[in-house]
Design a protein around this motif. Structure first.
Motif, PDB file in Angstrom:
ATOM      1  N   GLU A 198       6.725  -0.429   2.329  1.00  0.00           N
ATOM      2  CA  GLU A 198       6.656  -0.603   0.426  1.00  0.00           C
ATOM      3  C   GLU A 198       6.469  -2.698   0.782  1.00  0.00           C
ATOM      4  OE1 GLU A 198       9.560  -2.185  -3.192  1.00  0.00           O
ATOM      5  OE2 GLU A 198      10.009  -0.538  -1.493  1.00  0.00           O
ATOM      6  N   VAL A 199       5.413  -2.611   0.701  1.00  0.00           N
ATOM      7  CA  VAL A 199       4.957  -4.061   1.070  1.00  0.00           C
ATOM      8  C   VAL A 199       5.787  -5.281  -0.303  1.00  0.00           C
ATOM      9  CG1 VAL A 199       2.163  -6.177   0.568  1.00  0.00           C
ATOM     10  CG2 VAL A 199       2.772  -3.472   2.198  1.00  0.00           C
ATOM     11  N   LEU A 200       6.412  -5.838   0.571  1.00  0.00           N
ATOM     12  CA  LEU A 200       6.933  -7.188  -0.760  1.00  0.00           C
ATOM     13  C   LEU A 200       6.157  -8.386  -0.317  1.00  0.00           C
ATOM     14  CD1 LEU A 200      10.675  -6.305   0.525  1.00  0.00           C
ATOM     15  CD2 LEU A 200       9.490  -5.805  -1.469  1.00  0.00           C
ATOM     16  N   GLU A 201       5.641  -9.014  -0.034  1.00  0.00           N
ATOM     17  CA  GLU A 201       4.842  -9.470   0.545  1.00  0.00           C
ATOM     18  C   GLU A 201       3.674  -9.203   1.410  1.00  0.00           C
ATOM     19  OE1 GLU A 201       6.569 -13.460   2.027  1.00  0.00           O
ATOM     20  OE2 GLU A 201       8.728 -12.940   0.756  1.00  0.00           O
ATOM     21  N   GLY A 202       2.257 -10.383   1.593  1.00  0.00           N
ATOM     22  CA  GLY A 202       0.752 -10.120   2.218  1.00  0.00           C
ATOM     23  C   GLY A 202      -0.232  -8.798   1.540  1.00  0.00           C
TER      24      GLY A 202
END
Length: 86
Positions: free
Chosen positions: A27-31
């Motif tokens: 789960e991408v939280l940043e980038g």
């Protein structure tokens, strides 16, 4: 990619690698976007480099090329104990 799985697994096993994460859906939280994550632990950086340069991994890589967009990164230390990371 179905043919890649058994080839890389055999190469990892030959060099004593251990899977810490395989097929994880991040789960991408940043980038930017992230895809499946595979984390393999070897007993040393030198063994990881031997694995990467091996004919066994070369065979797996040849099967995978053109079938996936892979980013392979060698990390020289990985903190498992969260108390140490603080």
């Amino acid at each position: 990619m179905k043919a890649y799985g058994p080839l890389i697994a055999a190469a990892v096993d030959k060099f004593g690698g251990r899977y810490l994460a395989r097929g994880a859906k991040p789960e991408v939280l940043e980038g930017g976007p992230a895809h499946n994550i595979l984390i393999i632990e070897f007993d040393s950086v030198e063994i990881a480099r031997e694995w990467y340069a091996s004919p066994e991994y070369a065979a797996a890589r040849a099967v995978r090329q053109g079938a996936s967009n892979l980013r392979l990164i060698l990390v020289d230390s990985f903190v498992k104990d969260t108390a140490v990371a603080r």
